[in-house]
Design a protein around this motif. Structure first.
Motif, PDB file in Angstrom:
ATOM      1  N   ARG A 160       0.878  -1.180   0.000  1.00  0.00           N
ATOM      2  CA  ARG A 160       0.000   0.000   0.000  1.00  0.00           C
ATOM      3  C   ARG A 160       0.905   1.217   0.000  1.00  0.00           C
ATOM      4  O   ARG A 160       1.818   1.311   0.819  1.00  0.00           O
ATOM      5  N   ASN A 216       0.594   7.154  -4.338  1.00  0.00           N
ATOM      6  CA  ASN A 216       1.075   7.415  -5.699  1.00  0.00           C
ATOM      7  C   ASN A 216       0.143   8.402  -6.369  1.00  0.00           C
ATOM      8  O   ASN A 216      -1.070   8.264  -6.281  1.00  0.00           O
ATOM      9  N   ARG A 228      -3.104   4.072  -2.658  1.00  0.00           N
ATOM     10  CA  ARG A 228      -3.383   2.947  -3.547  1.00  0.00           C
ATOM     11  C   ARG A 228      -2.886   1.637  -2.947  1.00  0.00           C
ATOM     12  O   ARG A 228      -1.925   1.613  -2.193  1.00  0.00           O
ATOM     13  N   TYR A 267      -1.498  -2.071  -4.117  1.00  0.00           N
ATOM     14  CA  TYR A 267      -0.977  -2.827  -5.258  1.00  0.00           C
ATOM     15  C   TYR A 267      -1.179  -4.307  -4.995  1.00  0.00           C
ATOM     16  O   TYR A 267      -0.932  -4.792  -3.899  1.00  0.00           O
ATOM     17  N   HIS A 319      -1.388  -8.495  -6.980  1.00  0.00           N
ATOM     18  CA  HIS A 319      -1.132  -9.383  -8.111  1.00  0.00           C
ATOM     19  C   HIS A 319      -2.439 -10.073  -8.450  1.00  0.00           C
ATOM     20  O   HIS A 319      -3.152 -10.527  -7.550  1.00  0.00           O
ATOM     21  N   LEU A 337       0.915  -7.169 -11.876  1.00  0.00           N
ATOM     22  CA  LEU A 337       0.807  -6.164 -10.833  1.00  0.00           C
ATOM     23  C   LEU A 337      -0.093  -5.031 -11.306  1.00  0.00           C
ATOM     24  O   LEU A 337       0.073  -4.519 -12.409  1.00  0.00           O
ATOM     25  N   PHE A 338      -1.067  -4.652 -10.484  1.00  0.00           N
ATOM     26  CA  PHE A 338      -1.890  -3.482 -10.771  1.00  0.00           C
ATOM     27  C   PHE A 338      -2.388  -2.916  -9.460  1.00  0.00           C
ATOM     28  O   PHE A 338      -2.100  -3.453  -8.391  1.00  0.00           O
ATOM     29  N   SER A 339      -3.113  -1.787  -9.515  1.00  0.00           N
ATOM     30  CA  SER A 339      -3.498  -1.131  -8.267  1.00  0.00           C
ATOM     31  C   SER A 339      -4.959  -0.711  -8.270  1.00  0.00           C
ATOM     32  O   SER A 339      -5.586  -0.584  -9.322  1.00  0.00           O
ATOM     33  N   THR A 393      -7.242   2.615  -2.435  1.00  0.00           N
ATOM     34  CA  THR A 393      -7.389   1.877  -1.184  1.00  0.00           C
ATOM     35  C   THR A 393      -8.831   1.901  -0.690  1.00  0.00           C
ATOM     36  O   THR A 393      -9.337   0.907  -0.182  1.00  0.00           O
TER      37      THR A 393
END
Length: 94
Positions: free
Chosen positions: A20, A23, A28, A30, A32, A38-40, A43
Motif C-alpha cells: 500500500r 502514488n 493505492r 498494489y 497481483h 501487478l496493478f493497483s 485503497t
C-alpha cells in the motif's frame, strides 16, 4: 485483498496483496492478479481501508454521503456561475 466498491467491475474479487503506498496523490493498494500481473486500486475501494462509519450505519439504504452531496452542489454552483459558453462552440451545418 478484496474489492469492496460496489460499482467496480471486479467487486467481490480477491487478489494477492503486495503493498500500500501513496502514488499520484492517491492512497493505492498494489496487488497481483491470478496471472501474477501487478496493478493497483484506490485503497478506499478495497477492504484494506477502514470502513466508513456512515456507509456501515446506512447499510446500503443511502447511496450518497453528506460530503459527496456538498461536493456535487459546489460543482453545480461553479458550472452555473460560468459565463454562457454557447457561443464558444462552433455549430456544424451540413
Amino acid at each position: 485483498m478484496r474489492v469492496t466498491h460496489r460499482f467496480h467491475p471486479l467487486y467481490g474479487r480477491e487478489f494477492e496483496f503486495v503493498v500500500r503506498r501513496l502514488n499520484w496523490g492517491e492512497d493505492r493498494v498494489y496487488v497481483h492478479d491470478e496471472n501474477g500481473e501487478l496493478f493497483s486500486f484506490l485503497t478506499g475501494w478495497t477492504d484494506a481501508a477502514p470502513v466508513d462509519p456512515f456507509v456501515e450505519i446506512a447499510d446500503g439504504r443511502c447511496p450518497f454521503t453528506t460530503a459527496g452531496l456538498l461536493a456535487l452542489a459546489d460543482l453545480v454552483d461553479r458550472v452555473r456561475s460560468q459565463p454562457d459558453r454557447a457561443g464558444a462552440v462552433k455549430q456544424i451545418t451540413p
